[in-house]
Design a protein around this motif. Structure first.
Motif, short mmCIF file in Angstrom:
data_model
loop_
_atom_site.label_atom_id
_atom_site.label_comp_id
_atom_site.label_asym_id
_atom_site.label_seq_id
_atom_site.Cartn_x
_atom_site.Cartn_y
_atom_site.Cartn_z
N LEU A 121 0.86 -1.18 0.00
CA LEU A 121 0.00 0.00 0.00
C LEU A 121 0.89 1.24 0.00
CD1 LEU A 121 -3.01 0.89 0.13
CD2 LEU A 121 -2.68 1.19 2.59
N SER A 122 0.58 2.18 -0.88
CA SER A 122 1.35 3.42 -0.94
C SER A 122 0.42 4.59 -1.18
CB SER A 122 2.40 3.35 -2.05
OG SER A 122 1.79 3.23 -3.32
N TYR A 123 0.92 5.79 -0.87
CA TYR A 123 0.13 7.02 -1.03
C TYR A 123 0.94 8.00 -1.86
CZ TYR A 123 -2.33 11.35 0.23
OH TYR A 123 -3.02 12.54 0.22
N ARG A 124 0.38 8.39 -3.02
CA ARG A 124 1.04 9.35 -3.90
C ARG A 124 -0.03 10.20 -4.58
NH1 ARG A 124 4.75 7.55 -1.68
NH2 ARG A 124 6.81 6.87 -2.41
N ASP A 125 0.14 11.52 -4.59
CA ASP A 125 -0.74 12.42 -5.34
C ASP A 125 -2.21 12.17 -5.02
OD1 ASP A 125 1.53 13.51 -6.65
OD2 ASP A 125 1.47 11.88 -8.12
N SER A 126 -2.52 12.06 -3.73
CA SER A 126 -3.89 11.85 -3.25
C SER A 126 -4.49 10.53 -3.73
CB SER A 126 -4.81 13.01 -3.67
OG SER A 126 -4.36 14.22 -3.10
N ARG A 127 -3.63 9.56 -3.99
CA ARG A 127 -4.08 8.23 -4.40
C ARG A 127 -3.55 7.19 -3.42
NH1 ARG A 127 -5.30 7.24 -10.12
NH2 ARG A 127 -5.48 9.24 -11.20
N LEU A 128 -4.41 6.25 -3.06
CA LEU A 128 -3.98 5.05 -2.34
C LEU A 128 -3.90 3.92 -3.35
CD1 LEU A 128 -6.00 4.86 1.02
CD2 LEU A 128 -3.53 5.09 0.77
N VAL A 129 -2.72 3.36 -3.50
CA VAL A 129 -2.50 2.29 -4.46
C VAL A 129 -1.98 1.07 -3.71
CG1 VAL A 129 -1.29 1.57 -6.55
CG2 VAL A 129 -1.98 3.97 -6.26
N GLY A 130 -2.61 -0.07 -3.92
CA GLY A 130 -2.16 -1.23 -3.17
C GLY A 130 -2.54 -2.55 -3.80
N ARG A 131 -2.15 -3.60 -3.11
CA ARG A 131 -2.42 -4.97 -3.56
C ARG A 131 -2.84 -5.78 -2.34
NH1 ARG A 131 2.24 -5.83 -5.34
NH2 ARG A 131 3.14 -7.01 -3.60
N CYS A 132 -3.86 -6.61 -2.52
CA CYS A 132 -4.31 -7.45 -1.42
C CYS A 132 -4.64 -8.84 -1.94
CB CYS A 132 -5.51 -6.82 -0.71
SG CYS A 132 -6.94 -6.59 -1.79
N HIS A 133 -4.88 -9.75 -1.00
CA HIS A 133 -5.13 -11.15 -1.33
C HIS A 133 -6.27 -11.66 -0.45
CE1 HIS A 133 -0.95 -11.39 -3.11
NE2 HIS A 133 -0.83 -10.36 -2.28
N ALA A 134 -7.10 -12.52 -0.99
CA ALA A 134 -8.13 -13.17 -0.18
C ALA A 134 -7.46 -14.17 0.76
CB ALA A 134 -9.14 -13.87 -1.08
N VAL A 135 -7.81 -14.10 2.04
CA VAL A 135 -7.28 -15.02 3.05
C VAL A 135 -8.43 -15.50 3.93
CG1 VAL A 135 -5.03 -13.87 3.09
CG2 VAL A 135 -6.78 -13.21 4.76
N ARG A 136 -8.20 -16.58 4.66
CA ARG A 136 -9.16 -17.03 5.63
C ARG A 136 -9.15 -16.10 6.84
NH1 ARG A 136 -12.66 -19.78 3.26
NH2 ARG A 136 -13.36 -20.56 5.31
N TYR A 137 -10.29 -16.02 7.51
CA TYR A 137 -10.35 -15.19 8.71
C TYR A 137 -9.37 -15.69 9.77
CZ TYR A 137 -12.37 -12.29 12.39
OH TYR A 137 -12.55 -11.36 13.39
N SER A 138 -9.12 -16.99 9.78
CA SER A 138 -8.13 -17.55 10.71
C SER A 138 -6.74 -17.00 10.43
CB SER A 138 -8.13 -19.08 10.62
OG SER A 138 -7.97 -19.50 9.27
N THR A 139 -6.44 -16.73 9.18
CA THR A 139 -5.15 -16.10 8.83
C THR A 139 -5.10 -14.68 9.37
OG1 THR A 139 -5.00 -17.43 6.81
CG2 THR A 139 -3.66 -15.43 6.90
N PHE A 140 -6.19 -13.95 9.18
CA PHE A 140 -6.26 -12.59 9.70
C PHE A 140 -6.07 -12.57 11.21
CE2 PHE A 140 -8.92 -9.30 11.66
CZ PHE A 140 -8.29 -8.16 11.17
N MET A 141 -6.66 -13.54 11.91
CA MET A 141 -6.57 -13.57 13.37
C MET A 141 -5.13 -13.82 13.84
SD MET A 141 -9.41 -12.72 14.73
CE MET A 141 -9.35 -13.35 16.41
N LEU A 142 -4.38 -14.64 13.13
CA LEU A 142 -2.98 -14.83 13.51
C LEU A 142 -2.20 -13.54 13.25
CD1 LEU A 142 -0.69 -16.65 14.51
CD2 LEU A 142 -0.26 -17.26 12.11
N TRP A 143 -2.42 -12.92 12.08
CA TRP A 143 -1.75 -11.64 11.81
C TRP A 143 -2.12 -10.63 12.89
CZ3 TRP A 143 -4.12 -6.94 11.14
CH2 TRP A 143 -3.26 -5.88 10.83
N ARG A 144 -3.37 -10.58 13.28
CA ARG A 144 -3.86 -9.62 14.28
C ARG A 144 -3.12 -9.76 15.61
NH1 ARG A 144 -8.40 -9.44 17.96
NH2 ARG A 144 -9.53 -7.44 17.87
N SER A 145 -2.67 -10.96 15.93
CA SER A 145 -1.97 -11.19 17.19
C SER A 145 -0.55 -10.65 17.17
CB SER A 145 -1.94 -12.69 17.52
OG SER A 145 -1.09 -13.39 16.61
#
Length: 238
Positions: free
Chosen positions: A60-84
């Protein structure tokens, strides 16, 4: 993979160009065993959790009032480990807030229900981006805002007046993309409608509405990222 944007400052955003990459997120790919072990602990503590699909950023980056990024679909269980452990390199979270403004200029937030991960916490009705929120591979932020507010509060924002642009605030806990949505009714009437919706739900996601009437009106349980958004609104910024 990179994250290049100012932190802890509100940024004006004219365009959000966050693309959904069909490939696996490296964090999920490389941590399958740890994800499974952590998920076992999570559901033991809260059996109401559901291992659905959300998205996690890899850039994720911010340039010239733009947010440009890349994301991936993950399981909520993956998000919960990252959250920790949010300091994991190469992975961050972004989400959206419809800043719900009543006709009397008060803000209407929500308090999360006891069975949710953020039980008792106060913020604007919201949820993580999901694959359904993407159009031709790019995130539709307003679709996500309208969908989440409708699901959690019963309020339909599809015809509400929208702020001229988005804004974003990036903190160690993630990047929130937000925009004002104005409803003509006063805050008390909006809160009444939300409370009626919650009372009719079998398993509501929220405990109920929270009205915020001025910049110093900070309710108990307020999420850390909310205070700057509240101050921004009552300062009349846009």
């Amino acid at each position: 993979m990179s994250f290049d944007l100012p932190r802890n400052t509100i940024l004006p955003v004219d365009f959000v160009e966050v693309r959904l990459d069909p490939g696996p997120h490296p964090f999920e790919r490389d941590n399958r065993q740890a994800i499974a072990e952590n998920w076992s602990r999570e559901i033991a503590a809260n059996p109401a959790l559901f291992d659905g699909t959300v998205v996690l950023l890899s850039a994720l980056s911010y340039r010239d009032s733009r947010l440009v990024g890349r994301c991936h679909a993950v399981r909520y269980s993956t998000f919960m480990l990252w959250r920790s452990n949010r300091q994991v390199a190469g992975a961050e979270h972004a989400y959206a807030h419809a800043v719900l403004v009543a006709g009397d200029n008060a803000l209407v937030a929500i308090r999360m229900a006891p069975h949710t991960v953020n039980a008792g916490r106060v913020y604007f009705a919201a949820g993580s981006f999901e694959p359904v929120d993407f159009r031709d591979g790019l995130v539709d932020v307003d679709f996500n805002m309208v969908r989440e507010v409708g699901e959690e509060t019963g309020i339909d924002l599809s015809g509400a007046a929208r702020g001229q642009r988005y804004h974003a605030l990036s903190t160690p806990s993630g990047t929130v993309i937000f925009r004002r949505y104005r409803i003509v009714e006063p805050a008390d009437e909006i809160a009444r409608r939300i409370s009626a919706f919650v009372a009719a739900e079998a398993e509501p996601e929220i405990e109920g509405p929270v009205i915020i009437r001025h910049a110093a009106d900070l309710p108990e349980g307020l999420m850390g990222h909310m205070k700057p958004l509240i101050e921004w609104h009552f300062a009349g910024k846009d």
